[in-house]
Every structure is written in structure tokens, then in C-alpha cells.
Motif scaffolding. Sequence first.
Motif, PDB file in Angstrom:
ATOM      1  N   UNK A  60       5.010 -85.749   7.153  1.00 30.56           N
ATOM      2  CA  UNK A  60       4.056 -85.384   6.115  1.00 30.56           C
ATOM      3  C   UNK A  60       4.334 -86.134   4.821  1.00 30.56           C
ATOM      4  N   UNK A  61       5.619 -86.369   4.515  1.00 31.83           N
ATOM      5  CA  UNK A  61       5.949 -87.156   3.321  1.00 31.83           C
ATOM      6  C   UNK A  61       5.413 -88.577   3.449  1.00 31.83           C
ATOM      7  N   UNK A  62       5.532 -89.144   4.655  1.00 29.41           N
ATOM      8  CA  UNK A  62       4.980 -90.483   4.880  1.00 29.41           C
ATOM      9  C   UNK A  62       3.478 -90.512   4.710  1.00 29.41           C
ATOM     10  N   UNK A  63       2.786 -89.453   5.187  1.00 31.32           N
ATOM     11  CA  UNK A  63       1.334 -89.380   4.989  1.00 31.32           C
ATOM     12  C   UNK A  63       0.993 -89.394   3.500  1.00 31.32           C
ATOM     13  N   UNK A  64       1.714 -88.587   2.744  1.00 29.97           N
ATOM     14  CA  UNK A  64       1.414 -88.500   1.314  1.00 29.97           C
ATOM     15  C   UNK A  64       1.663 -89.832   0.616  1.00 29.97           C
ATOM     16  N   UNK A  65       2.710 -90.546   1.022  1.00 33.60           N
ATOM     17  CA  UNK A  65       2.971 -91.855   0.425  1.00 33.60           C
ATOM     18  C   UNK A  65       1.838 -92.819   0.720  1.00 33.60           C
ATOM     19  N   UNK A  66       1.364 -92.819   1.952  1.00 41.49           N
ATOM     20  CA  UNK A  66       0.271 -93.731   2.312  1.00 41.49           C
ATOM     21  C   UNK A  66      -1.000 -93.385   1.548  1.00 41.49           C
TER      22      UNK A  66
ATOM     23  N   UNK B  77      -8.335 -98.396   6.741  1.00 37.00           N
ATOM     24  CA  UNK B  77      -8.388 -98.126   8.179  1.00 37.00           C
ATOM     25  C   UNK B  77      -6.988 -97.935   8.768  1.00 37.00           C
ATOM     26  N   UNK B  78      -6.035 -98.780   8.345  1.00 37.52           N
ATOM     27  CA  UNK B  78      -4.664 -98.624   8.837  1.00 37.52           C
ATOM     28  C   UNK B  78      -4.095 -97.282   8.403  1.00 37.52           C
ATOM     29  N   UNK B  79      -4.334 -96.882   7.141  1.00 42.51           N
ATOM     30  CA  UNK B  79      -3.832 -95.596   6.663  1.00 42.51           C
ATOM     31  C   UNK B  79      -4.435 -94.455   7.459  1.00 42.51           C
ATOM     32  N   UNK B  80      -5.754 -94.510   7.700  1.00 40.54           N
ATOM     33  CA  UNK B  80      -6.402 -93.462   8.488  1.00 40.54           C
ATOM     34  C   UNK B  80      -5.829 -93.404   9.900  1.00 40.54           C
ATOM     35  N   UNK B  81      -5.600 -94.559  10.500  1.00 42.38           N
ATOM     36  CA  UNK B  81      -5.030 -94.605  11.856  1.00 42.38           C
ATOM     37  C   UNK B  81      -3.648 -93.964  11.875  1.00 42.38           C
ATOM     38  N   UNK B  82      -2.790 -94.296  10.904  1.00 42.62           N
ATOM     39  CA  UNK B  82      -1.442 -93.753  10.887  1.00 42.62           C
ATOM     40  C   UNK B  82      -1.444 -92.245  10.618  1.00 42.62           C
ATOM     41  N   UNK B  83      -2.360 -91.773   9.796  1.00 44.64           N
ATOM     42  CA  UNK B  83      -2.446 -90.336   9.549  1.00 44.64           C
ATOM     43  C   UNK B  83      -2.820 -89.604  10.833  1.00 44.64           C
ATOM     44  N   UNK B  84      -3.832 -90.131  11.537  1.00 46.91           N
ATOM     45  CA  UNK B  84      -4.239 -89.516  12.811  1.00 46.91           C
ATOM     46  C   UNK B  84      -3.097 -89.580  13.812  1.00 46.91           C
TER      47      UNK B  84
ATOM     48  N   UNK C  24       5.888 -97.640   9.075  1.00 49.51           N
ATOM     49  CA  UNK C  24       5.252 -98.121  10.307  1.00 49.51           C
ATOM     50  C   UNK C  24       6.115 -97.782  11.518  1.00 49.51           C
ATOM     51  N   UNK C  25       7.418 -98.040  11.421  1.00 48.99           N
ATOM     52  CA  UNK C  25       8.307 -97.773  12.551  1.00 48.99           C
ATOM     53  C   UNK C  25       8.361 -96.285  12.865  1.00 48.99           C
ATOM     54  N   UNK C  26       8.370 -95.447  11.813  1.00 49.71           N
ATOM     55  CA  UNK C  26       8.381 -94.006  12.049  1.00 49.71           C
ATOM     56  C   UNK C  26       7.149 -93.578  12.820  1.00 49.71           C
TER      57      UNK C  26
ATOM     58  N   UNK D  63      -6.741-100.179  13.366  1.00 53.16           N
ATOM     59  CA  UNK D  63      -7.710 -99.617  12.447  1.00 53.16           C
ATOM     60  C   UNK D  63      -8.461 -98.476  13.084  1.00 53.16           C
ATOM     61  N   UNK D  64      -9.646 -98.171  12.529  1.00 55.80           N
ATOM     62  CA  UNK D  64     -10.441 -97.051  13.034  1.00 55.80           C
ATOM     63  C   UNK D  64     -10.864 -97.294  14.478  1.00 55.80           C
ATOM     64  N   UNK D  65     -11.129 -98.548  14.837  1.00 57.69           N
ATOM     65  CA  UNK D  65     -11.577 -98.841  16.195  1.00 57.69           C
ATOM     66  C   UNK D  65     -10.526 -98.498  17.236  1.00 57.69           C
ATOM     67  N   UNK D  66      -9.258 -98.527  16.849  1.00 54.27           N
ATOM     68  CA  UNK D  66      -8.182 -98.228  17.804  1.00 54.27           C
ATOM     69  C   UNK D  66      -7.885 -96.738  17.928  1.00 54.27           C
TER      70      UNK D  66
END
Length: 419
Positions: free
Chosen positions: A380-386, A322-329, A215-217, A288-291
Motif C-alpha cells: 500500500x505504501x508503494x501504491x501511495x508513492x506511485x 497506464x503503468x501506475x494503473x497497471x501496478x496498482x491493479x 517495480x521489483x516488488x 499498460x492498461x492493455x495488459x
Amino acid sequence: MGPLTARLSRGGQRLREADRAHPWVLDTAVVLLVFLLFCLPDLLHADGDGDGDGPRRFRLAFMSLPTAGALALQAGLVLPLLWRRRRPLEAFGVIVTVFVVQWALGAALRADVALFIAVYSLALHGRLRQLPWACGVMAVAMVLVAVRVRSVVSVWDALFFLLSTATAAVTLGLMVRIRRAQLAGLRERAARLEIERDQRSRLAAAGERARVAREMHDIVGHNLSVMITLADAGAYASDAAPERGKEALLLIGDTGRTALGELRRVLGVLRDAGEGTSEALQLRPQPGVAEIDELCESVRAAGLEVVYRTVGDTDAMDKGVQLTAYRIVQEALTNVLKHAGTGTRVDLSLMVRDTWLVVRVEDNGSAEHIATPDDEGHGLAGMRERVALYGGTVDAGPASDGGWTVEATLDLTPQGGAR
């Protein structure tokens, strides 16, 4: 009965602890008790003038030993009990040998009870494969005694009494042994469960730290990239268009406050429950997605051209998805901002296909400035973990028109491991 049982249990625990600390005390106490109860009466009446017709008639049928002889045989029967727990087989062997010698001489001693204590100790402390041989030797000794007392007691009655007593001693030793083994197994299982509980706690803490680190990253990386881009743009525009420089400074302040608020929210899990009560009221829910619309506006202000579209009912997805999608974007847009620079066009889409969510971020910047898979860093490693938490995958690589594409697929089927 409950308090009495508890007191007895505590007393037994203290006795066991004292016995482990000073094992010779109990062994010596057993020897002294046997001497006082069984040896001393024979020494006091060694001349055969005992009280009562029954005992007198019984002693007249056997050899009357002098005090020194009786004392020697008693010592051979009783003293080996001192090592009955450390060397039960040796103690039993010495006692049964003295027992056979005594009855071969035709003498009867109350100290013969030591043989039953020895076989009990062998069943409790010795090797179980030695027990059948010891029982066989003891049975032969019992037959010898039954034959020797046939003038006073029937052979079968004597055998029944002696073998029953020996069986009771062996059975009691085995029962205590089994009970101790069960208690040791329960203690071992309790210790193992405690270790497993501590390990689960440590794994949960490590997982939570990893989540906070991700999250901090995402928060720091994205907002700092936006702030740096805005600061550079404001510095260039300060001379030619001061109003644009002022606007950039305002946007930097808004971005910084947003980042600070998100950091407080994420780091709030590391605080004690009693701290920051007033701040807790200011914490926002997880994005989430709304943000994502707000996220796109912030990167547009930093100079990116973002086209955002959704397909399907994205608002009905699980909060964790939704949180995972938000962080990926967020991570993908941050990478575009850092590597492709301002003026880049980004096509962002979220598509719900049956039980899958596809997140696609494609830009038309230069792929040469994007990190290669061998040097992809933590983003990208963080994305894959999520995404792995939801049984999905992440693909990243150059686009056909020379830009860069990031595509993540998440399984929307409810999973027990998803947060």
C-alpha cells in the motif's frame, strides 16, 4: 593572442601556487628589488657627487646623510615590506613614521617609494575601514614633503605629483582586491554548482533505485503469489485430476517465464550500456492498461473470479499513468490472492472522469485477513508513492459486504514531475 594569453594565465597560476606554498620568497624578492633599484643608488652617491645638474641641484637643497644614516633610514623604509601582506597596517605605520622623520631631517631618499608600496598593500590586504585613516595620514605626510621641496619645486606641483601617485597606488590595490574577490566568488559558485550537480545526480540515482524497487516488488510479489497458489492447487489436484495438475504446472512455468522477462527488463537499467546487447532486443515495453486483461487471466487461472470493466478512453492516457494503473491493479489482486484466497470474487474497474482516473478493486473476501493500516507493509505504501507522482490519493479499507476495497485516484492533467 589566444595561446599567449593561455601561457600567461598558466604562468600566473603557477606563481600563485608557489607564493601560497612559500610566501616569504615573494616578500623577500620585493625587498631586494626595492633595495637594488632605489636604495643602492643613494648609497653609491651618498657624498652628493651625482652625475647631472638636475639631481645634483636637487640634492644640494637637502641634507647630505652619511652612509650609516642613509642605510638606517633605508632599512626603516624597506624592511617593513617583509610583512606588508601579513600585517599591512603595522608595516604602513612603521614606514610612514620613518618617512616623516626622514623629511623632518631634510633628507631625500629614493627608498621613499616604499611608502606607496605599503599603502598599495594596505588597500589590497588590510581592512577597508583602516584605509581612510591611512590615506589621511599619508596626505599629511605628502603636504610635509611638498613644503620641504618648495625651494626646488612648486608646492602645488609637488602635491599634485605626490597625491596622484598615492591615489594611483590605492586605486590599484583596490582594483586587484575587487578582482580577487570576484574570482573567489566565481570559484565558490563553481564549487557550489558542482556540489549541487552531484547532489542532483545522487537524488536521481536514488529515485531510480526506488522506482526499480517498486517495480521489483510488484513483479515478484504478484507472480510469486500466483505461482504459489497454482502450486497448491496442482498439489491438491494431482491425485484426483492429474490433467488439472499438469495444467497448473504449465501455468506456473508461463508465470515464471513472464516474471523472469519482466525482471530482466527492470534490472536492465542497472546494466552498463555495452552489456546485454543481444538481450536488449528481447525486452518488452512497460505494461499498460492493455495488459490488464492478461493480468486478470493469470489471476483467474490461480482461482480468483475477476470481473473487469472500463469506462472512458483509457487507452489514450499517458504511458506513465497506464503503468501506475497497471501496478496498482497488480498489487491489489496480489493482496486479494494472498489474503482472501481462491474462489474470491473481485470487481475491477477503471473509470475516466474528466481529468481523473479512478481505479477501484473490490473483493468479497474476509476483511479480517487483510493487513490493517498500521501493518500495511510495502504494498500500500508503494501504491501511495506511485499515485503521489500524479497528484492522486489511495484509499483502502473494508467494504460494506465484508470484503476489502482499494480505490486510487490519479490526476490526468500533464505534470512536469510525472514520468
